[in-house]
Design a protein around this motif. Structure first.
Motif, short mmCIF file in Angstrom:
data_model
loop_
_atom_site.label_atom_id
_atom_site.label_comp_id
_atom_site.label_asym_id
_atom_site.label_seq_id
_atom_site.Cartn_x
_atom_site.Cartn_y
_atom_site.Cartn_z
N VAL A 1 0.86 -0.96 -0.10
CA VAL A 1 0.14 0.05 -0.10
C VAL A 1 0.90 1.26 -0.20
N LEU A 2 1.87 1.20 0.65
CA LEU A 2 2.85 2.38 0.65
C LEU A 2 3.43 2.56 -0.58
N ASP A 3 3.77 1.49 -1.05
CA ASP A 3 4.39 1.70 -2.59
C ASP A 3 3.27 2.39 -3.61
N LEU A 4 2.05 1.82 -3.34
CA LEU A 4 0.97 2.64 -4.26
C LEU A 4 1.09 4.32 -3.96
N PHE A 5 1.28 4.53 -2.70
CA PHE A 5 1.29 5.80 -2.39
C PHE A 5 2.37 6.89 -2.73
#
Ligand code: SF4
Ligand code: SF4
Lengths: 359, 194
Positions: free
Chosen positions: A135-139
């Protein structure tokens, strides 16, 4: 009646990522009274309104918290927009909703990890955080930051997400679903985990209402309350319904957050389908004159924003009240009568964010 | 009753590649949008100081006297406000983070002298105010002015007001930073910075 002992809990404690101090009054192993004290991490961010222009104040406010930073940026922007009478384009509202729900997913995964860590289940903790990384990568891909996003601004958002990336977001999340389920099943079904959560720290519905509990704490006690029902964002078009559990114990609060995790994935998938084309911001001219109050459902519960301008480029007041602030009285109530060994778990189930509370 | 539900996941991960990366042996991949550090193109900077005023972290210091642009790398929070607000678009946000270290790095850039209308030197101001000395400044020759309003629209500080109907041109001296953008944009060349 046994002899009373006072045990200090925090501000430095393995389960506390942030400093709060509790004086636990014990009779044998049972907590009979709790005296909380905060004040270890006050940074005076609200005071900065006097020095930072209202447009840049958004970046200050979003740094109140590293986990709900998107929501704080949104709250600050939207309260200033309200005071200025600015209407944000619909695409911006959708983008804000998508980022906000992504925040909820990463916040809840973080919390599940911390809870696992709290009862000593290290492998579960690691796996929750492993999934959170995606999810952090998507951010990072969409906003440029992993934790602090700086994408909300007064008048809309600063960056658009193209159709391919939007699709990638919903595909990635849907692909993560079975993996998340494997882990959440552990929280909901594993006997050793349930021993620590079922029936522990019950907060009745009446108490939750009386003490002004918010967010998953209130919903875990059967209170039908979620600010996403009332206004900001694109929630009214996504058919949002809050997740309610009746039991009021740690297990119910965990279950609420787990159900919200999957619900957030649904909401994002739907938002990606429905997102309209169009501009992502409107030009902002002039100064803030007037005041505005706004409420927003953060991952931890209802947050409240107040902006007041006096016709200059500096706001006169910016006030933020965060969910943990509201949930501390409920925590004190839950702690009374519990075992000393359950205190860490109970403190965790309100998902405390002390930096938010003190600002 | 189910126990050890995590077993399958844990055993499975024994045969997968690690979820973490061996940093710094394995380099980190940056996304295009990653906000890593701010870079300046010194040739187009006009030392207007808008970036300094807009920076929420007080990381930038612009000096018109010494013609330097200074950034405290540890102070910068990579919000991008300076990049958005620079009237000359000479700041960019680059993906790589600055190297880790124990020192508080301050990077100083010298701004080459440009053939721009010379502005009076600003007094060293602390905090958010980098406003030039009041009184100096922008003048409009209202005889040749056509009150088109281009200057007002291009002013990064909203310092100029043009009233076409009443044929009035006014500048808010406290807001003007004498960046010279209006002088450049004026089609009738009736603006000067004295
Ligand atoms: S805003 Fe741009 S032009 Fe002005 S001083 Fe900063 S970098 Fe230079
Ligand atoms: S990115 Fe933000 S914090 Fe960094 S120098 Fe620019 S305005 Fe200041």
């Amino acid at each position: 009646m046994g002899k009373r002992t006072i045990i200090p809990f925090g501000p430095q404690h393995p389960v506390l990522p942030e400093p709060i101090h509790l004086d636990l009054v014990l009779e044998d192993e049972v907590v009979v009274d709790v005296i909380p004290s905060i004040g270890y991490i006050h940074r005076g961010l609200e005071k900065l309104v006097e020095k930072k222009e209202y447009t840049e104040m958004v970046y200050v406010i979003e740094r109140i918290c590293g986990i709900c930073s998107f929501g704080h940026g949104w709250g600050a922007s939207a309260s200033i927009e309200g005071a200025m009478g600015i209407e944000v384009p619909e695409r911006a509202e959708y983008l804000r909703t998508i980022w906000h729900e992504l925040s909820r997913i990463h916040s809840h995964l973080l919390w599940l990890g911390l809870l696992a860590d709290g009862f000593g289940f290290e492998s579960l903790f690691m796996h929750c955080w492993r999934i959170r990384e995606h999810v952090l990568d998507l951010f990072e891909k969409t906003t440029g930051g992993r934790v602090i996003f700086s994408v909300c601004k007064v008048g809309g958002v600063r960056k658009d997400i193209d159709a391919a990336t939007l699709k990638e977001i919903s595909d990635t999340l849907n692909a993560l679903k079975p993996e998340i389920k494997k882990l959440t099943d552990v929280f909901l079904e594993d006997a050793s985990v349930k021993n620590r959560t079922v029936g522990v720290g019950v907060l009745t519905k009446e108490d939750a209402i009386e003490l002004g509990a918010v967010g998953p704490v209130a919903r875990g006690s059967g209170v039908y309350q979620d600010i996403r029902l009332t206004g900001n964002g694109a929630y009214h078009e996504l058919g949002f319904e809050p997740m309610i559990e009746e039991a009021g114990d740690c297990y119910a609060r965990t279950k609420v957050r787990i159900r919200e995790l999957f619900q957030s994935i649904e909401l994002i998938t739907k938002a990606v389908e429905l997102i309209p084309e169009g501009p992502i911001d409107v030009p902002v001219k002039g100064n803030v004159d007037g005041e505005f109050v706004l409420r927003l459902e953060q991952p931890r519960g209802e947050a409240y924003y107040y902006a007041k301008g006096a016709g200059t480029k500096f706001l006169e007041r910016m006030r933020v009240r965060t969910p943990t602030n509201q949930n501390i009285p409920s925590l004190v109530k839950m702690l009374k009568g519990c075992d000393l060994a359950d205190v860490p778990i109970l403190v965790l189930t309100i998902d405390p964010c002390i930096s938010c509370t003190e600002r | 009753m189910a126990t050890f539900k995590i077993g399958k996941v844990v055993l499975g991960s024994l045969f997968k590649k690690p979820a973490t990366r061996m940093y710094p042996v394995v380099a980190r991949e940056w996304q295009d949008r990653t906000r890593g550090h701010v870079e300046i193109d010194v040739t187009s900077c006009i030392t207007c100081g808008i970036c300094q005023r807009k920076c929420p972290a007080n990381a930038i210091t612009v000096s018109r006297d010494t013609r330097t642009w200074e950034i405290q790398r540890m102070q910068c929070v990579q919000c991008g406000a300076c990049v958005d607000n620079c009237p000359k678009k000479c700041l960019t946000m680059k993906p790589e983070y600055t190297a880790p270290g124990g020192e508080k790095v301050i990077d100083t850039f010298n701004i080459p002298e440009a053939p721009k209308p010379a502005a009076p030197a600003a007094p060293a101001a602390d905090g958010d105010a980098a406003a030039p000395a009041a009184g100096g400044g922008l003048k409009c020759d209202t005889d040749s002015c056509v009150f088109c309003g281009l200057c007002a629209r291009n002013c990064p500080c909203s310092a100029i007001t043009v009233n076409r109907d009443e044929k009035q041109w006014t500048v808010d001296k406290s807001a003007c930073v004498q960046c010279g953008l209006c002088v450049e944009k004026c089609p009738k060349k009736c603006l000067v910075i004295e």
